[in-house]
Write a protein that holds these residues in place. Structure first.
Motif, PDB file in Angstrom:
ATOM      1  N   GLU A 108      -1.938   6.161  -9.889  1.00  0.00           N
ATOM      2  CA  GLU A 108      -0.628   6.335  -9.254  1.00  0.00           C
ATOM      3  C   GLU A 108      -0.764   6.832  -7.818  1.00  0.00           C
ATOM      4  OE1 GLU A 108      -1.407   7.597 -12.167  1.00  0.00           O
ATOM      5  OE2 GLU A 108      -0.032   6.741 -13.636  1.00  0.00           O
ATOM      6  N   ALA A 109      -1.768   7.675  -7.583  1.00  0.00           N
ATOM      7  CA  ALA A 109      -1.934   8.227  -6.228  1.00  0.00           C
ATOM      8  C   ALA A 109      -2.234   7.103  -5.244  1.00  0.00           C
ATOM      9  CB  ALA A 109      -3.062   9.257  -6.216  1.00  0.00           C
ATOM     10  N   MET A 110      -3.087   6.184  -5.660  1.00  0.00           N
ATOM     11  CA  MET A 110      -3.421   5.048  -4.797  1.00  0.00           C
ATOM     12  C   MET A 110      -2.168   4.202  -4.539  1.00  0.00           C
ATOM     13  SD  MET A 110      -6.210   2.069  -5.554  1.00  0.00           S
ATOM     14  CE  MET A 110      -6.408   0.658  -4.506  1.00  0.00           C
ATOM     15  N   ALA A 111      -1.403   3.949  -5.612  1.00  0.00           N
ATOM     16  CA  ALA A 111      -0.180   3.163  -5.456  1.00  0.00           C
ATOM     17  C   ALA A 111       0.748   3.837  -4.460  1.00  0.00           C
ATOM     18  CB  ALA A 111       0.516   2.991  -6.808  1.00  0.00           C
ATOM     19  N   THR A 112       0.856   5.158  -4.559  1.00  0.00           N
ATOM     20  CA  THR A 112       1.753   5.890  -3.667  1.00  0.00           C
ATOM     21  C   THR A 112       1.295   5.764  -2.213  1.00  0.00           C
ATOM     22  OG1 THR A 112       2.096   7.467  -5.448  1.00  0.00           O
ATOM     23  CG2 THR A 112       2.825   8.129  -3.245  1.00  0.00           C
ATOM     24  N   ARG A 113      -0.015   5.974  -1.992  1.00  0.00           N
ATOM     25  CA  ARG A 113      -0.525   5.895  -0.616  1.00  0.00           C
ATOM     26  C   ARG A 113      -0.285   4.511  -0.024  1.00  0.00           C
ATOM     27  NH1 ARG A 113      -4.745   9.016  -2.774  1.00  0.00           N
ATOM     28  NH2 ARG A 113      -6.038   7.167  -3.104  1.00  0.00           N
ATOM     29  N   LEU A 114      -0.584   3.480  -0.808  1.00  0.00           N
ATOM     30  CA  LEU A 114      -0.395   2.109  -0.301  1.00  0.00           C
ATOM     31  C   LEU A 114       1.085   1.802  -0.054  1.00  0.00           C
ATOM     32  CD1 LEU A 114      -3.009   0.108  -2.421  1.00  0.00           C
ATOM     33  CD2 LEU A 114      -3.147   0.728  -0.006  1.00  0.00           C
ATOM     34  N   LEU A 152       3.443   3.994   0.695  1.00  0.00           N
ATOM     35  CA  LEU A 152       3.870   4.710   1.907  1.00  0.00           C
ATOM     36  C   LEU A 152       3.382   3.970   3.157  1.00  0.00           C
ATOM     37  CD1 LEU A 152       3.386   8.475   0.932  1.00  0.00           C
ATOM     38  CD2 LEU A 152       5.533   7.225   1.336  1.00  0.00           C
ATOM     39  N   PHE A 153       2.138   3.461   3.062  1.00  0.00           N
ATOM     40  CA  PHE A 153       1.609   2.722   4.197  1.00  0.00           C
ATOM     41  C   PHE A 153       2.451   1.472   4.464  1.00  0.00           C
ATOM     42  CE2 PHE A 153      -1.195  -0.034   6.554  1.00  0.00           C
ATOM     43  CZ  PHE A 153      -1.781   0.849   7.449  1.00  0.00           C
ATOM     44  N   SER A 154       2.864   0.801   3.383  1.00  0.00           N
ATOM     45  CA  SER A 154       3.723  -0.385   3.534  1.00  0.00           C
ATOM     46  C   SER A 154       5.024  -0.041   4.256  1.00  0.00           C
ATOM     47  CB  SER A 154       4.077  -0.981   2.165  1.00  0.00           C
ATOM     48  OG  SER A 154       2.947  -1.511   1.569  1.00  0.00           O
ATOM     49  N   VAL A 155       5.607   1.094   3.839  1.00  0.00           N
ATOM     50  CA  VAL A 155       6.859   1.509   4.472  1.00  0.00           C
ATOM     51  C   VAL A 155       6.635   1.730   5.965  1.00  0.00           C
ATOM     52  CG1 VAL A 155       8.584   3.345   4.603  1.00  0.00           C
ATOM     53  CG2 VAL A 155       7.804   2.524   2.368  1.00  0.00           C
ATOM     54  N   ALA A 156       5.551   2.445   6.295  1.00  0.00           N
ATOM     55  CA  ALA A 156       5.257   2.742   7.700  1.00  0.00           C
ATOM     56  C   ALA A 156       5.044   1.454   8.493  1.00  0.00           C
ATOM     57  CB  ALA A 156       4.027   3.643   7.795  1.00  0.00           C
TER      58      ALA A 156
END
Lengths: 206, 231
Positions: free
Chosen positions: B194-200, B202-206
């Motif tokens: 889940e942590a990886m999914a979250t980081r990716l 957030l990166f997509s949003v940015a």
């Protein structure tokens, strides 16, 4: 240099037809709105194709007898009613657009001469959007002159100006007629304008 | 911050999205130009085909690509026999899927901008001695530029987000076709990622936000110069 015009064109349900020879000086094409005066200028410029007839400047045929020169090959300066300056180019680049494309032998005026002639030297770095109506029309005239034309077409160049600025542009047109001795085809529906400027009057659409 | 694996996913996504929009740009511009300027038989059909990926389920688009570019498909056989290449299960295939999905958005943005050009400027340029091509290059193209830039950014954002057609057409292969959305989807399938999914995510949003701001800035900058001396 005589400009010989004898053309006809059907546009929608009306027919625009005219036959006349314009001598030196300013030839006013005079008539009511919607008579096809602008269409006639467009045919001379090569922006509109006549159905039949011919257009000649001196010995040079622009249209007719199997010839139909594209606008860029006609050596005509066109001053449009709305100026029609390129919005993405500064005044200097607008002025030089046709000048840079013309063959050196065709040019008969430099940028400095045109700027001085029209009193627009202080406008060279401005954008068209920031010009007043009178300034824009001077730049439009300069752009047409710098192209090195053999004749000048003017489509109601005063119609978008207030009375105060009209006088100034009319003086410029008189100097083009007299000092530069450039033949002008001038479209107007204003009697006073025609009386002051015209060497010859051709009635259109009557 | 992102791990090396996650950076690899980001770089792959940028590569796929970048290649997709740059390769599509000339085709999309030509289509936009023709649709904006010409009336011809079959125009509605061309218009419809261009817009099809916008309304078709992406899975169907992916499946159609699979049929066309598979080893037995007409386009696939042609690529194989002439160039000895295949886009199947390759990042180039992912770029192709992204390009097809981005095409309608890009054509729309550019077409609006081309339709907004006053054609009388081109006539004026012609009387000043410009041939058709010169008038196009110096007048029409610069005036259409804001639309072209908007199309680039929109298409890029769309390409980066492509999921359905990509996974159907070229599958979900780590390092080859696993772009950001596919990686997020995969991470969500694995317990503890889940942590990886979250980081990716957030990166997509940015990334998407940056693309939108960039496009806005580009369009404003294109217009800014013209009003600098405004009065």
């Amino acid at each position: 240099m005589a400009i010989e015009i004898d053309v006809a064109k059907r546009l929608g349900d009306r027919t625009i037809a005219a036959a006349f020879t314009a001598g030196p000086g300013l030839t006013a094409l005079f008539g009511p709105s919607g008579a096809g005066k602008t269409s006639l200028l467009n045919m001379v410029a090569g922006l509109l194709r006549p159905d039949r007839g011919h257009i000649r400047i001196g010995e040079r045929t622009l249209f007719g007898a199997g010839i139909d020169l594209p606008p860029e090959a006609r050596r005509i300066g066109y001053v449009f009613q709305d100026g029609r300056l390129f919005p993405h180019r500064r005044v200097r680049a607008n002025l030089l657009y046709g000048h840079d494309l013309a063959a050196p032998a065709e040019r008969w005026m430099s940028l400095d001469e045109a700027a001085a002639f029209l009193g627009i030297a202080h406008l060279l770095d401005r954008w068209p959007r920031s010009l007043s109506g009178g300034e824009a029309q001077r730049v439009a005239i300069g752009r047409a002159l710098l192209r090195g034309p053999e004749i000048l077409l003017m489509d109601e160049p005063l119609s978008s100006l207030d009375a105060a600025r009209r006088g100034g542009i009319m003086a410029v047109i008189e100097r083009i007629r007299d000092e530069l001795a450039l033949p002008i085809l001038y479209v107007s529906h204003d009697r006073a304008e025609v009386d002051r400027l015209a060497t010859q009057v051709v009635a259109i659409g009557e | 911050m992102l791990s090396a694996e996650e950076w690899g996913i980001v770089v792959l996504s940028l590569k796929v999205g970048g290649v997709a929009v740059l390769a599509t740009l000339p085709i999309a511009f030509a289509l936009a130009w023709v649709l904006a300027r010409y009336r011809f038989p079959g125009r509605l059909l061309v218009d419809g085909l261009v817009h099809l990926p916008l309304v078709l389920p992406p899975v169907v688009t992916g499946w159609l690509l699979l049929i066309a570019f598979g080893p037995l498909g007409p386009a696939g056989r042609w690529l194989e026999s002439w160039f000895g290449v295949s886009v199947m299960f390759r990042w180039t295939g992912a770029a192709l899927a992204a390009a097809i999905m981005a095409l309608p958005l890009m054509v729309r943005a550019m077409r609006l901008s081309i339709e907004g050009i006053d054609r009388r400027y081109e006539g004026a340029a012609r009387t000043l001695g410009a041939g058709r091509w010169h008038a196009f290059r110096t007048i029409s193209l610069p005036l259409a530029l804001p639309g072209v830039l908007a199309a680039l950014v929109l298409g890029f954002a769309r390409s980066i987000g492509e999921f359905g057609a990509t996974i159907t057409f070229v599958s979900n292969i780590p390092g080859e076709t696993r772009t950001l959305p596919l990686a997020i989807y995969s991470a969500l399938q694995v317990p503890g990622a889940e942590a990886m999914a979250t980081r990716l995510a957030l990166f997509s949003v940015a990334l998407s936000l940056a693309a939108l701001i960039l496009s806005e800035w580009l369009v404003r900058r294109t217009h800014a110069g013209r009003v600098r001396h405004g009065d």
